[in-house]
Design a protein around this motif. Structure first.
Motif, PDB file in Angstrom:
ATOM      1  N   ARG A 151     -22.007  -5.312 -16.817  1.00  0.00           N
ATOM      2  CA  ARG A 151     -22.519  -6.210 -17.847  1.00  0.00           C
ATOM      3  C   ARG A 151     -23.591  -7.129 -17.277  1.00  0.00           C
ATOM      4  NH1 ARG A 151     -18.689 -10.462 -21.267  1.00  0.00           N
ATOM      5  NH2 ARG A 151     -20.362 -11.499 -22.407  1.00  0.00           N
ATOM      6  N   ILE A 152     -23.322  -7.710 -16.110  1.00  0.00           N
ATOM      7  CA  ILE A 152     -24.267  -8.642 -15.497  1.00  0.00           C
ATOM      8  C   ILE A 152     -25.562  -7.933 -15.105  1.00  0.00           C
ATOM      9  CG2 ILE A 152     -24.667 -10.091 -13.464  1.00  0.00           C
ATOM     10  CD1 ILE A 152     -21.626 -10.753 -13.587  1.00  0.00           C
ATOM     11  N   SER A 153     -25.445  -6.768 -14.469  1.00  0.00           N
ATOM     12  CA  SER A 153     -26.648  -6.043 -14.045  1.00  0.00           C
ATOM     13  C   SER A 153     -27.463  -5.585 -15.242  1.00  0.00           C
ATOM     14  CB  SER A 153     -26.264  -4.844 -13.170  1.00  0.00           C
ATOM     15  OG  SER A 153     -25.459  -3.924 -13.893  1.00  0.00           O
ATOM     16  N   GLY A 154     -26.790  -5.209 -16.335  1.00  0.00           N
ATOM     17  CA  GLY A 154     -27.503  -4.839 -17.546  1.00  0.00           C
ATOM     18  C   GLY A 154     -28.273  -6.006 -18.135  1.00  0.00           C
ATOM     19  N   GLN A 155     -27.658  -7.184 -18.124  1.00  0.00           N
ATOM     20  CA  GLN A 155     -28.351  -8.383 -18.610  1.00  0.00           C
ATOM     21  C   GLN A 155     -29.580  -8.683 -17.761  1.00  0.00           C
ATOM     22  OE1 GLN A 155     -24.715 -10.909 -18.386  1.00  0.00           O
ATOM     23  NE2 GLN A 155     -25.217 -11.548 -20.467  1.00  0.00           N
ATOM     24  N   LEU A 156     -29.435  -8.543 -16.443  1.00  0.00           N
ATOM     25  CA  LEU A 156     -30.545  -8.838 -15.535  1.00  0.00           C
ATOM     26  C   LEU A 156     -31.718  -7.886 -15.748  1.00  0.00           C
ATOM     27  CD1 LEU A 156     -28.602  -9.538 -12.225  1.00  0.00           C
ATOM     28  CD2 LEU A 156     -30.189 -11.123 -13.328  1.00  0.00           C
ATOM     29  N   THR A 157     -31.437  -6.589 -15.772  1.00  0.00           N
ATOM     30  CA  THR A 157     -32.537  -5.628 -15.890  1.00  0.00           C
ATOM     31  C   THR A 157     -33.201  -5.723 -17.254  1.00  0.00           C
ATOM     32  OG1 THR A 157     -30.921  -3.907 -16.463  1.00  0.00           O
ATOM     33  CG2 THR A 157     -31.631  -4.021 -14.171  1.00  0.00           C
ATOM     34  N   GLN A 158     -32.437  -5.999 -18.291  1.00  0.00           N
ATOM     35  CA  GLN A 158     -33.032  -6.181 -19.609  1.00  0.00           C
ATOM     36  C   GLN A 158     -33.938  -7.411 -19.627  1.00  0.00           C
ATOM     37  OE1 GLN A 158     -32.659  -4.002 -22.463  1.00  0.00           O
ATOM     38  NE2 GLN A 158     -34.507  -5.241 -22.813  1.00  0.00           N
ATOM     39  N   LEU A 159     -33.479  -8.486 -18.974  1.00  0.00           N
ATOM     40  CA  LEU A 159     -34.294  -9.694 -18.877  1.00  0.00           C
ATOM     41  C   LEU A 159     -35.590  -9.403 -18.118  1.00  0.00           C
ATOM     42  CD1 LEU A 159     -34.630 -12.766 -19.262  1.00  0.00           C
ATOM     43  CD2 LEU A 159     -33.431 -13.065 -17.096  1.00  0.00           C
ATOM     44  N   TYR A 160     -35.478  -8.708 -16.981  1.00  0.00           N
ATOM     45  CA  TYR A 160     -36.671  -8.351 -16.214  1.00  0.00           C
ATOM     46  C   TYR A 160     -37.667  -7.592 -17.095  1.00  0.00           C
ATOM     47  CZ  TYR A 160     -34.117  -9.300 -11.788  1.00  0.00           C
ATOM     48  OH  TYR A 160     -33.415  -9.863 -10.754  1.00  0.00           O
ATOM     49  N   GLN A 161     -37.175  -6.581 -17.790  1.00  0.00           N
ATOM     50  CA  GLN A 161     -38.052  -5.738 -18.595  1.00  0.00           C
ATOM     51  C   GLN A 161     -38.708  -6.530 -19.718  1.00  0.00           C
ATOM     52  OE1 GLN A 161     -38.526  -2.169 -17.751  1.00  0.00           O
ATOM     53  NE2 GLN A 161     -40.332  -3.007 -18.778  1.00  0.00           N
ATOM     54  N   ASN A 162     -37.944  -7.422 -20.341  1.00  0.00           N
ATOM     55  CA  ASN A 162     -38.511  -8.244 -21.413  1.00  0.00           C
ATOM     56  C   ASN A 162     -39.620  -9.150 -20.894  1.00  0.00           C
ATOM     57  OD1 ASN A 162     -36.693  -7.121 -23.212  1.00  0.00           O
ATOM     58  ND2 ASN A 162     -35.292  -8.880 -23.190  1.00  0.00           N
ATOM     59  N   VAL A 163     -39.389  -9.750 -19.718  1.00  0.00           N
ATOM     60  CA  VAL A 163     -40.406 -10.636 -19.138  1.00  0.00           C
ATOM     61  C   VAL A 163     -41.667  -9.850 -18.805  1.00  0.00           C
ATOM     62  CG1 VAL A 163     -40.960 -12.050 -17.117  1.00  0.00           C
ATOM     63  CG2 VAL A 163     -38.768 -12.350 -18.277  1.00  0.00           C
ATOM     64  N   ILE A 164     -41.501  -8.671 -18.213  1.00  0.00           N
ATOM     65  CA  ILE A 164     -42.659  -7.836 -17.863  1.00  0.00           C
ATOM     66  C   ILE A 164     -43.407  -7.412 -19.114  1.00  0.00           C
ATOM     67  CG2 ILE A 164     -43.338  -5.603 -16.904  1.00  0.00           C
ATOM     68  CD1 ILE A 164     -40.988  -5.946 -14.899  1.00  0.00           C
ATOM     69  N   ASN A 165     -42.687  -6.994 -20.139  1.00  0.00           N
ATOM     70  CA  ASN A 165     -43.333  -6.553 -21.380  1.00  0.00           C
ATOM     71  C   ASN A 165     -44.086  -7.696 -22.053  1.00  0.00           C
ATOM     72  OD1 ASN A 165     -42.270  -4.016 -21.002  1.00  0.00           O
ATOM     73  ND2 ASN A 165     -40.585  -4.280 -22.420  1.00  0.00           N
ATOM     74  N   ASN A 166     -43.482  -8.890 -22.056  1.00  0.00           N
ATOM     75  CA  ASN A 166     -44.157 -10.037 -22.673  1.00  0.00           C
ATOM     76  C   ASN A 166     -45.411 -10.428 -21.925  1.00  0.00           C
ATOM     77  OD1 ASN A 166     -42.233 -10.292 -24.709  1.00  0.00           O
ATOM     78  ND2 ASN A 166     -40.972 -11.767 -23.560  1.00  0.00           N
ATOM     79  N   ALA A 167     -45.388 -10.246 -20.592  1.00  0.00           N
ATOM     80  CA  ALA A 167     -46.556 -10.603 -19.782  1.00  0.00           C
ATOM     81  C   ALA A 167     -47.742  -9.667 -20.058  1.00  0.00           C
ATOM     82  CB  ALA A 167     -46.195 -10.569 -18.303  1.00  0.00           C
ATOM     83  N   LYS A 168     -47.448  -8.461 -20.507  1.00  0.00           N
ATOM     84  CA  LYS A 168     -48.501  -7.462 -20.753  1.00  0.00           C
ATOM     85  C   LYS A 168     -49.169  -7.659 -22.114  1.00  0.00           C
ATOM     86  CE  LYS A 168     -46.478  -3.845 -17.819  1.00  0.00           C
ATOM     87  NZ  LYS A 168     -45.818  -2.516 -17.792  1.00  0.00           N
ATOM     88  N   ARG A 169     -48.558  -8.468 -22.976  1.00  0.00           N
ATOM     89  CA  ARG A 169     -49.111  -8.639 -24.324  1.00  0.00           C
ATOM     90  C   ARG A 169     -50.356  -9.511 -24.324  1.00  0.00           C
ATOM     91  NH1 ARG A 169     -43.307  -9.714 -27.334  1.00  0.00           N
ATOM     92  NH2 ARG A 169     -42.516  -7.593 -27.155  1.00  0.00           N
TER      93      ARG A 169
END
Length: 371
Positions: free
Chosen positions: A353-371
């Motif tokens: 659960r914790i690792s899933g939250q972390l990787t999802q957070l990472y991906q969201n931050v990266i995706n938002n930075a590309k916008r």
């Protein structure tokens, strides 16, 4: 993803921030091995702290190591094509945002603001600079508890939308039952008593060990084992022990090997953590995994770590502490219920659960930075 981490604590620190850093990095390498993990650190990992399947990066110029960690490491992150940098211990390098590198920072607590008397003026000034910079410049803040999230909003004016609470679990070695032969060996090595209360943590004023020692005066026939680095506060505790003839019942252990801790936990009757304030309180989680009932102090986040069936007392009331110690030690049914409920509560800190939250957070931050 190429994920970069600040490795100062991960490679050198055996206490809270170091354990958190290694736990998180190791968890991701195991459950998300498709990513590349790079740890930027000043020194080679100390004995037992190296993590498999990560790449360690060091400053090219050893004369300016501190500057490299706080600023010029950004050039290395650009060179290594880092997709996201995670500051694991309350800070991130200067210049990340202007370099276009998305970042996340884990903030553990703001105790230096809540309890300034425990810190020097210089330390408070440095911490405030680093924490405020990280909170303002990171794309997302990971708070390790709801308490820390609330403190970030209250003391640093951080918007709630910028913060995500992601808990942590303890080292997996606490999840496993220790063999009886190993327990016997550890008991002999550290001269552990047959029946004892356990406390683990630095012996400093904020951790409030004196509360347990005073409560012992009202609780006969039980020993106290304390595992933790001593500070000047220890002398006050030792003086009280001497004056009240508790020296045969209180055992202050030094130089305990980290790998021996599970056996020490699992042989305890009760774990007590009376700290006045914590960012999270990982020793409470270690105790729950060890099948030991927990008494902790009210007033910070320890209810988040220990769950609803652990017991919480006033950190200034040794008589309440004594009553609750007797309540647990004299009631087998109560103990069994606390241990069972504690194990169930630990699902909240499940590693997947914790690792899933972390990787999802990472991906969201990266995706938002590309916008």
């Amino acid at each position: 993803m190429n994920i970069g981490f600040d490795g100062k604590r991960a490679t050198q620190n055996l206490t809270g921030l170091g354990n958190y850093s290694r736990y998180l990095i190791r968890l991701l390498t195991i459950l998300y091995p498709e990513n590349k993990y790079l740890v930027y650190t000043l020194k080679n990992p100390s004995s037992g702290m190296a993590i498999k399947d990560v790449v360690y990066k060091y400053p090219g110029n050893q004369l300016f190591k501190s500057y490299w960690r706080s600023k010029s490491v950004v050039n290395d992150l650009i060179r290594d094509k880092i997709d996201l940098f995670h500051g694991l211990s309350n800070e991130i390098p200067f210049g990340l945002k202007s370099a276009g590198i998305p970042s996340v920072v884990s903030i553990h607590d703001l105790i230096f603001i809540r309890y300034p008397q425990y810190y020097s003026f210089i330390d408070r000034a440095i911490y405030k600079l680093k924490f405020r910079h990280a909170a303002q410049k990171a794309d997302k803040i990971i708070a390790i508890s709801e308490q820390t999230k609330n403190d970030l909003i209250q003391f640093l004016g951080v918007s709630e939308e910028s913060i995500e609470v992601i808990y942590q679990d303890c080292d997996p070695m606490f999840h496993q039952s220790v063999a009886s032969s190993v327990n016997a060996e550890i008991k002999e090595r550290y001269t552990l008593p047959d029946k004892y209360i356990l406390n683990v943590g630095t012996i400093e004023e904020r951790k409030n060990l004196m509360l347990i020692v005073k409560a012992l005066l009202e609780v006969p026939d039980i020993h106290l084992v304390v595992v933790g680095r001593e500070t000047s506060y220890s002398q006050k505790v030792r003086q009280f022990i001497k004056e009240n003839k508790l020296h045969e019942r209180v055992h202050l252990l030094q130089n305990v090997a980290y790998l021996d801790l599970p056996a020490i936990y699992q042989q305890a009757e009760l774990f007590i953590y009376p700290s006045r304030f914590e960012g999270f309180g990982i020793p409470v989680v270690e105790a729950l995994h060890s099948g030991v009932p927990v008494i902790a102090a009210k007033g910070s986040c320890l209810e988040e770590a220990g769950g609803p069936e652990s017991i919480y007392v006033d950190p200034d009331d040794e008589l309440e502490m004594a009553d609750q110690i007797k309540n647990v030690l004299d009631n087998d049914e109560k103990r069994i219920k606390m241990v069972s409920a504690g194990r169930e509560y630990l699902n909240k800190f499940d590693s997947k659960r914790i690792s899933g939250q972390l990787t999802q957070l990472y991906q969201n931050v990266i995706n938002n930075a590309k916008r």
